[in-house]
Motif scaffolding. Structure first.
Motif, PDB file in Angstrom:
ATOM      1  N   GLY A  19       6.313  69.360 105.497  1.00 52.95           N
ATOM      2  CA  GLY A  19       7.313  69.979 106.376  1.00 52.95           C
ATOM      3  C   GLY A  19       7.625  69.186 107.625  1.00 52.95           C
ATOM      4  N   TYR A  20       6.880  68.103 107.880  1.00 52.73           N
ATOM      5  CA  TYR A  20       7.045  67.302 109.095  1.00 52.73           C
ATOM      6  C   TYR A  20       8.283  66.419 108.960  1.00 52.73           C
ATOM      7  CZ  TYR A  20       5.337  64.801 113.231  1.00 52.73           C
ATOM      8  OH  TYR A  20       5.171  64.283 114.498  1.00 52.73           O
ATOM      9  N   THR A  21       9.266  66.605 109.835  1.00 48.15           N
ATOM     10  CA  THR A  21      10.544  65.881 109.732  1.00 48.15           C
ATOM     11  C   THR A  21      10.996  65.380 111.100  1.00 48.15           C
ATOM     12  OG1 THR A  21      11.217  67.327 107.904  1.00 48.15           O
ATOM     13  CG2 THR A  21      12.933  66.008 108.955  1.00 48.15           C
ATOM     14  N   ASN A  22      11.260  64.051 111.182  1.00 48.45           N
ATOM     15  CA  ASN A  22      11.863  63.461 112.380  1.00 48.45           C
ATOM     16  C   ASN A  22      13.359  63.287 112.132  1.00 48.45           C
ATOM     17  OD1 ASN A  22       8.942  61.950 112.193  1.00 48.45           O
ATOM     18  ND2 ASN A  22       9.499  62.518 114.277  1.00 48.45           N
ATOM     19  N   GLY A  23      14.149  63.300 113.195  1.00 48.17           N
ATOM     20  CA  GLY A  23      15.576  63.096 113.018  1.00 48.17           C
ATOM     21  C   GLY A  23      16.293  62.801 114.316  1.00 48.17           C
ATOM     22  N   TYR A  24      17.546  62.358 114.191  1.00 45.51           N
ATOM     23  CA  TYR A  24      18.403  62.172 115.354  1.00 45.51           C
ATOM     24  C   TYR A  24      19.860  62.361 114.913  1.00 45.51           C
ATOM     25  CZ  TYR A  24      19.348  57.390 113.652  1.00 45.51           C
ATOM     26  OH  TYR A  24      19.717  56.292 112.902  1.00 45.51           O
ATOM     27  N   ILE A  25      20.739  62.611 115.883  1.00 43.35           N
ATOM     28  CA  ILE A  25      22.147  62.840 115.576  1.00 43.35           C
ATOM     29  C   ILE A  25      22.866  61.505 115.422  1.00 43.35           C
ATOM     30  CG2 ILE A  25      24.324  63.697 116.530  1.00 43.35           C
ATOM     31  CD1 ILE A  25      22.832  66.021 117.678  1.00 43.35           C
ATOM     32  N   LYS A  26      23.536  61.347 114.279  1.00 43.54           N
ATOM     33  CA  LYS A  26      24.222  60.084 113.978  1.00 43.54           C
ATOM     34  C   LYS A  26      25.676  60.126 114.451  1.00 43.54           C
ATOM     35  CE  LYS A  26      25.235  56.989 110.121  1.00 43.54           C
ATOM     36  NZ  LYS A  26      25.182  56.829 108.638  1.00 43.54           N
ATOM     37  N   ASP A  27      26.387  61.235 114.165  1.00 44.37           N
ATOM     38  CA  ASP A  27      27.761  61.399 114.632  1.00 44.37           C
ATOM     39  C   ASP A  27      28.051  62.895 114.777  1.00 44.37           C
ATOM     40  OD1 ASP A  27      28.401  62.378 112.005  1.00 44.37           O
ATOM     41  OD2 ASP A  27      28.674  60.322 111.327  1.00 44.37           O
ATOM     42  N   ASP A  28      29.315  63.270 114.770  1.00 39.26           N
ATOM     43  CA  ASP A  28      29.687  64.667 115.036  1.00 39.26           C
ATOM     44  C   ASP A  28      29.240  65.634 113.945  1.00 39.26           C
ATOM     45  OD1 ASP A  28      30.828  64.008 117.419  1.00 39.26           O
ATOM     46  OD2 ASP A  28      32.870  63.847 116.627  1.00 39.26           O
ATOM     47  N   THR A  29      28.954  65.140 112.748  1.00 33.46           N
ATOM     48  CA  THR A  29      28.570  66.039 111.653  1.00 33.46           C
ATOM     49  C   THR A  29      27.292  65.623 110.929  1.00 33.46           C
ATOM     50  OG1 THR A  29      29.969  64.812 110.078  1.00 33.46           O
ATOM     51  CG2 THR A  29      30.975  66.693 111.227  1.00 33.46           C
ATOM     52  N   THR A  30      26.779  64.435 111.221  1.00 36.01           N
ATOM     53  CA  THR A  30      25.680  63.878 110.434  1.00 36.01           C
ATOM     54  C   THR A  30      24.407  63.696 111.253  1.00 36.01           C
ATOM     55  OG1 THR A  30      27.330  62.622 109.177  1.00 36.01           O
ATOM     56  CG2 THR A  30      25.030  62.008 108.865  1.00 36.01           C
ATOM     57  N   VAL A  31      23.286  64.034 110.618  1.00 36.14           N
ATOM     58  CA  VAL A  31      21.971  63.722 111.185  1.00 36.14           C
ATOM     59  C   VAL A  31      21.245  62.805 110.212  1.00 36.14           C
ATOM     60  CG1 VAL A  31      21.648  65.800 112.573  1.00 36.14           C
ATOM     61  CG2 VAL A  31      21.040  65.846 110.152  1.00 36.14           C
ATOM     62  N   ARG A  32      20.426  61.918 110.756  1.00 37.03           N
ATOM     63  CA  ARG A  32      19.594  61.065 109.908  1.00 37.03           C
ATOM     64  C   ARG A  32      18.156  61.530 110.068  1.00 37.03           C
ATOM     65  NH1 ARG A  32      21.054  54.924 109.180  1.00 37.03           N
ATOM     66  NH2 ARG A  32      22.568  56.061 107.896  1.00 37.03           N
ATOM     67  N   LEU A  33      17.506  61.789 108.935  1.00 31.52           N
ATOM     68  CA  LEU A  33      16.180  62.400 108.941  1.00 31.52           C
ATOM     69  C   LEU A  33      15.182  61.527 108.201  1.00 31.52           C
ATOM     70  CD1 LEU A  33      17.342  65.995 107.919  1.00 31.52           C
ATOM     71  CD2 LEU A  33      16.857  65.215 110.238  1.00 31.52           C
ATOM     72  N   ALA A  34      13.952  61.509 108.708  1.00 37.14           N
ATOM     73  CA  ALA A  34      12.845  60.827 108.036  1.00 37.14           C
ATOM     74  C   ALA A  34      11.910  61.904 107.517  1.00 37.14           C
ATOM     75  CB  ALA A  34      12.108  59.902 109.001  1.00 37.14           C
ATOM     76  N   HIS A  35      11.737  61.921 106.188  1.00 36.58           N
ATOM     77  CA  HIS A  35      10.954  62.994 105.579  1.00 36.58           C
ATOM     78  C   HIS A  35      10.177  62.446 104.395  1.00 36.58           C
ATOM     79  CE1 HIS A  35       9.900  67.027 104.343  1.00 36.58           C
ATOM     80  NE2 HIS A  35      10.447  66.843 103.157  1.00 36.58           N
ATOM     81  N   MET A  36       8.861  62.639 104.421  1.00 34.10           N
ATOM     82  CA  MET A  36       7.979  62.232 103.327  1.00 34.10           C
ATOM     83  C   MET A  36       8.163  60.753 102.976  1.00 34.10           C
ATOM     84  SD  MET A  36       8.184  65.629 100.889  1.00 34.10           S
ATOM     85  CE  MET A  36       6.931  64.997  99.773  1.00 34.10           C
ATOM     86  N   GLY A  37       8.172  59.888 104.002  1.00 29.20           N
ATOM     87  CA  GLY A  37       8.153  58.445 103.797  1.00 29.20           C
ATOM     88  C   GLY A  37       9.480  57.768 103.617  1.00 29.20           C
TER      89      GLY A  37
END
Length: 270
Positions: free
Chosen positions: A182-200
């Motif tokens: 369940g551990y997830t890192n992320g950041y906002i890429k643009d107005d509709t998209t997020v980029r997430l790091a999940h399970m490697g």
């Protein structure tokens, strides 16, 4: 009979009070917002109909009253001439008195109608002003939330069946992969998209900030976090999810300035 509204989730009808009681429940939140919008539209239409009826009545009375005044003035003038020519003072004409009383009542009715219409218009103006202010405040809050997590955030399970997730795992009362999966890192890429790091690995998902809720979607997985903004400071409520086996998992979202570096170091899958 109390009006009922169809639930998009369960395809059954419930009262507005039913949805309102569950407005903070993530599973019912979308239904509550939709039903609230339908209810506001119905109230707006009712108000417009009332205004049209009152305006029509006011126009009718405003046209009818001047004509009656001309008739009354003519009758009064004739009565005055007759009293002057007569050597005896006649008694008051009951018909004239009745017409005067009728005119006064119509004028009073027109005044009440005009006052009622002004009161409703003033109420609608105040409601529109309040609605516009609320929408403007919501737009500001959305920008604050977006800027707050733009460079990084962290989502992770913190409780399992109301117990601290780490302690539950150590006591074998929770799955051993609970936090890892369940551990997830992320950041906002643009107005509709997020980029997430999940399970490697890293993947692109979507997000939406609206009506006090931050929604993050990655494939079939969705998280909803209610937020509040106070003097530029953002706080998120924990999200509670029910697992298929009946367990309850509580997720936390918080700002993490190192998230972008972590996400960009992972291999992008999509």
């Amino acid at each position: 009979m109390t009006k009922k509204y169809l639930s998009a989730r369960t395809r059954t009808k419930h009262t507005y009070a039913f949805y309102k009681e569950r407005r903070n429940n993530p599973q019912w939140r979308d239904d509550f917002i939709q039903v609230r919008s339908q209810r506001r539209k119905a109230l707006f239409i009712q108000t417009i109909v009332i205004l049209i009826i009152i305006a029509g009545g006011a126009v009718y009375f405003s046209k009818a009253t001047p004509m009656k005044r001309v008739v009354e003035q003519s009758a009064t003038s004739s009565s005055t001439t007759a009293r002057t020519e007569s050597t005896k003072e006649p008694s008051a004409d009951p018909a004239i008195a009745i017409r005067h009383n009728s005119s006064d009542e119509e004028q009073a009715s027109t005044s009440v109608s005009s006052n009622s219409m002004a009161s409703i218009e003033s109420s609608n103006d105040n409601r529109d002003t309040t609605s516009s202010t609320t929408m403007a405040d919501d737009d500001v809050d959305q920008k604050v939330v977006k800027e707050y997590i733009a460079n990084g955030f962290l989502m992770a399970p913190v409780k399992y069946n109301g117990e601290d997730a780490t302690e539950a795992m150590e006591a074998n009362r929770a799955p051993q992969n609970l936090i890892h999966d369940g551990y997830t890192n992320g950041y906002i890429k643009d107005d509709t998209t997020v980029r997430l790091a999940h399970m490697g690995a890293a993947s692109d998902g979507s997000y939406q900030i609206k009506d006090g809720i931050l929604v993050i979607q990655l494939g079939a997985s969705q998280h909803k976090f209610r937020y509040s903004v106070n003097n530029g400071s953002v706080s998120f409520e924990n999200e509670k999810l029910d697992e298929p086996d009946g367990a309850s998992v509580e997720f936390q979202l918080k700002k993490d300035t190192n998230a972008r570096e972590v996400v960009d170091s992972r291999q992008l899958q999509n």
